[in-house]
Structure formats: C-alpha cells, structure tokens
Design an enzyme around this catalytic site. Structure first.
Site, PDB file in Angstrom:
ATOM      1  N   ARG A  64       0.779  -1.291   0.094  1.00 60.54           N
ATOM      2  CA  ARG A  64       0.002  -0.056   0.069  1.00 60.54           C
ATOM      3  C   ARG A  64       0.813   1.246  -0.011  1.00 60.54           C
ATOM      4  O   ARG A  64       1.865   1.182   0.690  1.00 60.54           O
ATOM      5  CB  ARG A  64      -1.034   0.023   1.273  1.00 60.54           C
ATOM      6  CG  ARG A  64      -0.219   0.040   2.568  1.00 60.54           C
ATOM      7  CD  ARG A  64      -1.202  -0.110   3.645  1.00 60.54           C
ATOM      8  NE  ARG A  64      -0.595   0.007   4.957  1.00 60.54           N
ATOM      9  CZ  ARG A  64      -0.337   0.989   5.499  1.00 60.54           C
ATOM     10  NH1 ARG A  64      -0.443   2.522   5.004  1.00 60.54           N
ATOM     11  NH2 ARG A  64       0.699   1.122   6.743  1.00 60.54           N
TER      12      ARG A  64
ATOM     13  N   ARG B  55      -2.462  11.024   1.089  1.00 64.43           N
ATOM     14  CA  ARG B  55      -3.202  11.569   2.258  1.00 64.43           C
ATOM     15  C   ARG B  55      -3.686  12.957   1.449  1.00 64.43           C
ATOM     16  O   ARG B  55      -3.153  13.713   1.024  1.00 64.43           O
ATOM     17  CB  ARG B  55      -2.131  12.015   3.731  1.00 64.43           C
ATOM     18  CG  ARG B  55      -1.936  10.762   4.227  1.00 64.43           C
ATOM     19  CD  ARG B  55      -1.168  11.215   5.618  1.00 64.43           C
ATOM     20  NE  ARG B  55      -0.769  10.127   6.289  1.00 64.43           N
ATOM     21  CZ  ARG B  55       0.063  10.241   7.153  1.00 64.43           C
ATOM     22  NH1 ARG B  55       0.820  11.467   7.684  1.00 64.43           N
ATOM     23  NH2 ARG B  55       0.739   9.375   7.767  1.00 64.43           N
TER      24      ARG B  55
ATOM     25  N   ARG C 185      19.176  -7.154   3.510  1.00 66.87           N
ATOM     26  CA  ARG C 185      19.787  -5.932   3.121  1.00 66.87           C
ATOM     27  C   ARG C 185      20.654  -5.108   4.280  1.00 66.87           C
ATOM     28  O   ARG C 185      20.135  -5.328   5.363  1.00 66.87           O
ATOM     29  CB  ARG C 185      18.738  -4.754   2.720  1.00 66.87           C
ATOM     30  CG  ARG C 185      18.402  -5.346   1.381  1.00 66.87           C
ATOM     31  CD  ARG C 185      19.353  -5.241   0.108  1.00 66.87           C
ATOM     32  NE  ARG C 185      19.577  -3.869  -0.318  1.00 66.87           N
ATOM     33  CZ  ARG C 185      20.714  -3.486  -1.154  1.00 66.87           C
ATOM     34  NH1 ARG C 185      21.535  -4.383  -1.442  1.00 66.87           N
ATOM     35  NH2 ARG C 185      20.794  -2.339  -1.579  1.00 66.87           N
TER      36      ARG C 185
ATOM     37  N   ARG D 228      19.299   8.784   2.215  1.00 61.56           N
ATOM     38  CA  ARG D 228      19.037   9.954   2.794  1.00 61.56           C
ATOM     39  C   ARG D 228      20.161  10.622   3.730  1.00 61.56           C
ATOM     40  O   ARG D 228      21.178   9.892   3.852  1.00 61.56           O
ATOM     41  CB  ARG D 228      17.744   9.703   3.795  1.00 61.56           C
ATOM     42  CG  ARG D 228      18.081   8.390   4.737  1.00 61.56           C
ATOM     43  CD  ARG D 228      16.927   8.133   5.712  1.00 61.56           C
ATOM     44  NE  ARG D 228      17.130   6.934   6.389  1.00 61.56           N
ATOM     45  CZ  ARG D 228      16.370   6.692   7.428  1.00 61.56           C
ATOM     46  NH1 ARG D 228      15.048   7.387   7.629  1.00 61.56           N
ATOM     47  NH2 ARG D 228      16.637   5.606   8.313  1.00 61.56           N
TER      48      ARG D 228
ATOM     49  N   GLU E 260      23.400   7.833   4.428  1.00 59.74           N
ATOM     50  CA  GLU E 260      23.011   6.306   4.493  1.00 59.74           C
ATOM     51  C   GLU E 260      22.898   5.792   3.304  1.00 59.74           C
ATOM     52  O   GLU E 260      22.302   6.226   2.503  1.00 59.74           O
ATOM     53  CB  GLU E 260      21.539   6.261   5.067  1.00 59.74           C
ATOM     54  CG  GLU E 260      21.103   5.028   5.809  1.00 59.74           C
ATOM     55  CD  GLU E 260      20.075   5.066   6.780  1.00 59.74           C
ATOM     56  OE1 GLU E 260      18.971   4.743   6.229  1.00 59.74           O
ATOM     57  OE2 GLU E 260      20.018   5.908   7.722  1.00 59.74           O
TER      58      GLU E 260
ATOM     59  N   TYR F  48      10.972  -7.654  10.065  1.00 63.03           N
ATOM     60  CA  TYR F  48      11.183  -6.085  10.262  1.00 63.03           C
ATOM     61  C   TYR F  48      10.450  -5.656  11.621  1.00 63.03           C
ATOM     62  O   TYR F  48       9.192  -5.823  11.432  1.00 63.03           O
ATOM     63  CB  TYR F  48      11.151  -5.310   9.420  1.00 63.03           C
ATOM     64  CG  TYR F  48      11.486  -3.743   9.486  1.00 63.03           C
ATOM     65  CD1 TYR F  48      12.423  -3.470   9.321  1.00 63.03           C
ATOM     66  CD2 TYR F  48      10.254  -2.987   9.699  1.00 63.03           C
ATOM     67  CE1 TYR F  48      13.023  -1.935   9.681  1.00 63.03           C
ATOM     68  CE2 TYR F  48      10.656  -1.619  10.148  1.00 63.03           C
ATOM     69  CZ  TYR F  48      11.936  -1.180  10.053  1.00 63.03           C
ATOM     70  OH  TYR F  48      12.326   0.287  10.384  1.00 63.03           O
TER      71      TYR F  48
ATOM     72  N   ASP G  30       9.429  -2.448  14.075  1.00 64.03           N
ATOM     73  CA  ASP G  30       9.612  -0.924  14.671  1.00 64.03           C
ATOM     74  C   ASP G  30       9.810  -1.250  16.102  1.00 64.03           C
ATOM     75  O   ASP G  30       9.520  -2.393  16.556  1.00 64.03           O
ATOM     76  CB  ASP G  30       8.311  -0.165  14.287  1.00 64.03           C
ATOM     77  CG  ASP G  30       8.167   0.343  12.844  1.00 64.03           C
ATOM     78  OD1 ASP G  30       9.168   0.506  12.323  1.00 64.03           O
ATOM     79  OD2 ASP G  30       7.046   0.625  12.369  1.00 64.03           O
TER      80      ASP G  30
END
Length: 369
Positions: free
Chosen positions: A174, A178, A251, A282, A302, A350, A352
């Site tokens: 997805r 917004r 990765r 970034r 990075e 992964y 958070d």
C-alpha cells in the site's frame, strides 16, 4: 535448588533483550546480558558528539498507538514532541512526505483534494495496468507516473539494490495517499525522541542487571549456555543453528558520519534523496531530533548495501525463498526447551521499536515463571 549462576542468559542487549531482562528482574530473576558489540542498546545506540546524540545505526523515531507501550518506555526516560516530517529531494526539487496535499501542490499546483484525486486517477488510467507483475507496475497502478518516477523508483531501487521491475509487487502493498495538508509521517497517537538520547532508555531498562559487552556468544557458546537455566537469544536464528539449511538474506547499510562547523546544514532531521544517481538514500541531521542549538552539527549519509557476513543485517528480505528457509529454522526453535528466541533477527522480521518492545513484553509474560 538451582545449580546455575543465573536464571537467564540474555544474548543481545538491544530492545528485545533489554526489555526481557527488565521484566525478569521485576520477577526476582537473576540475569546476565551479553553483547558482541562494545556497547549496549543494539541499533538504538547513540554516541554523543559535541553535545549531539548521534543515532549511530540510522535514524530511530519512536511511534506507537499503544498507550501501554508508551507508558512503559516513559517510565525510564521522558520523550520530547518530535514529529517525523521528512523531505524528499529529487534533482534539487523538494517535496513533502508522506504523499499529501503539500506534495501534490508541489508536483502539479493542485489545491484541492478533488483536483489531486483526479490527477492521480488520470495518470493511473493512462497506464492501463490491470494485473501488476512487479513492484514498478504495482506502484504505478496506485499512484501514477509522476509520484512513482520522482519519489519512489530511485529510492526503492537504491534500497533493494535491484531494478523495480525485478522486485515483487508485494513489497509495496500500500502507498498511503493523504488528501490533507499534513506532513506528519506517522499516524500514531504517540511519537517522539527520548530527551538525552536512546541510551537513557537502555540504561533504565538494564539498571541493576549484570551486563558484559564485547562478548561473542558463539566464541564459547557451551560456556555461556552453562551459566544459566534458560537462554534468551536475540541474534540471527540461522547463525544459532550454524547455517545448517543455508543463510537467510538481508539488506545492510553503510553510514558516513561528518561533523560540520556550521549550526544548521539542512533544516530538517531527515531528507531523502530519491534519484537513482545519488548513491545514498538519505541524510540525517541528528540535532533536529532534539531541537538542538549547538554551534556545530553532525550529519549522516545512509548507503544501502548488500549484506555479507561481518556486516550488520538490517532488513530481512521476506520473499518466498527466505520465508521457507526461516520456517525450517523456526521448526527447530520451537523444540528448544532451554532457549527463548526473540527480536528482529531471531524472528526474521522487520520490527519498529514499539513492535519489538511489545513482542518482548508478551514473551516475558508468557515465559517468566
């Protein structure tokens, strides 16, 4: 009476290990935490440079909708009101992220949600992609050509080290669009950065617990395992089993830190570079995470890279082959009676920060008796 010196040996002092150790101590258990790095905290470790807390292993921005987890971390350190509002730089043009009305105005000068929706729908219709076969087609079928070419394609190809046409479509399940003028990257109710850096969180969790750094569990796993009745293992699950089925793929990242003799380099904590030709994804300017006013600044470029043994495994590649390989290792892990597996490396997913804390709290409640 136990013959072991400790109730728990905890391998890894990142968030999962530190939270589990804290919960075990609350239950009166004696723990030893070991870590192969020279510091605690895993990837949330910060290094103080000229009074600036530098996120040594990439930007970490805490966010959650779970009040219980928010209250839990705030026991140890107060969080500031930092709101993640990254900027994207494409060939010198600047765009707000996530994709919102500011982005759409910057792209097309549209001013209303109706105009923005129409523009996206028009571009998607022109492409006529009914059954996307890869990441590129999936993204194009959702947001159209302009957003994809300027803000997704180059960044994604750098991140994964592969052409977007060679990446599976499920990676972009997805793409949030917004239709409001809101640059807040996360929808979560609670977000911020620990005042004084993430080390304060780690130190709070591990207070009063014996910790040994620069200790590699695998250099003498028989010795370390012999010290405690139970082992909590937060490292790579394939390494625990000596890669018997093969290596799981990741990765990795390389970081280039620089101290600059200026007060403010880019005016924002996070600026993404979305064109393929710029090798880094970034630039982080760390002082902005804590609204710093120091006379100098520290930036980090990075660079995504292929993972190889000896590098840090950051992002699991959860494709079909790796998922099947992990299932084989997981089948071995569930049979272990003296080992508890947890964290992003042991669970090959992964996480958070709030998710790994939630996983550690759940594991602790279920396994500490």
């Amino acid at each position: 009476m136990s013959t072991y010196k400790y109730d728990y040996l905890i391998v890894g002092s990142g968030l999962f290990g530190a939270v589990y150790a804290y919960m075990a101590k609350q239950k009166g258990k004696k723990c030893l935490v070991i870590d192969r790095r020279s510091h605690t905290g895993g990837n949330i470790y910060c290094e103080n440079v000229n009074g600036i807390n530098v996120h040594k292993y990439g930007a970490h921005i805490f966010h959650t909708n779970d009040k219980g987890i928010w209250d839990f971390v705030n026991q140890f350190v107060e969080f500031n009101r930092y709101t993640n509002s990254p900027i994207a730089n494409f060939k010198g043009e600047l765009f707000n992220l996530p994709f919102n009305m500011n982005t759409f105005y910057q792209l097309w000068k549209v001013k209303t949600p109706e105009e923005a929706r129409a523009k996206i729908a028009e571009q998607v219709k022109e492409l006529g992609l009914s059954e996307p076969q890869n990441l590129e087609e999936q993204a194009l079928s959702m947001v159209g050509g302009d957003i994809y070419q300027k803000l997704i394609k180059g960044y994604t190809e750098k991140q994964w080290g592969r052409a977007a046409t060679d990446l599976p479509s499920f990676i972009i399940k997805r793409l949030p669009l917004r239709f409001t003028y809101d640059n807040n990257y996360f929808n979560d109710k609670y977000q911020g950065i620990p005042i004084g850096g993430y080390n304060k969180l780690t130190e709070g969790l591990l207070e009063g617990i014996e910790v040994k750094t620069a200790c590699d569990f695998f250099e003498d796993r028989a010795y370390w395992s012999s010290l405690a009745e139970m082992t909590v293992y937060t490292g790579k699950i394939d390494e625990f089993y000596d890669y018997r089925f093969g290596e799981l793929n990741y990765r990795s990242l390389d970081f280039e830190h620089a101290i600059l003799e200026i007060e403010n380099y880019q005016g924002n904590a996070v600026v993404n570079y979305t064109e393929r030709e710029v090798p880094y994804t970034r630039i982080i300017e760390h002082k902005h995470f804590e609204f710093g006013t120091q006379p100098t600044t520290v930036i980090t470029k990075e660079y995504p890279s292929e993972y190889a043994l000896g590098k840090e495994p950051y992002y699991p590649i959860n494709d079909e082959g790796n998922t099947e390989l992990f299932r084989k290792y997981s089948a071995l892990a569930v049979k272990e009676e003296k080992v508890i597996f947890g964290g992003r490396l042991a669970e090959y997913r992964y996480y958070d920060m709030h998710q790994v804390i939630g996983s550690a709290l759940k594991s602790a409640r279920e396994t500490i008796v």
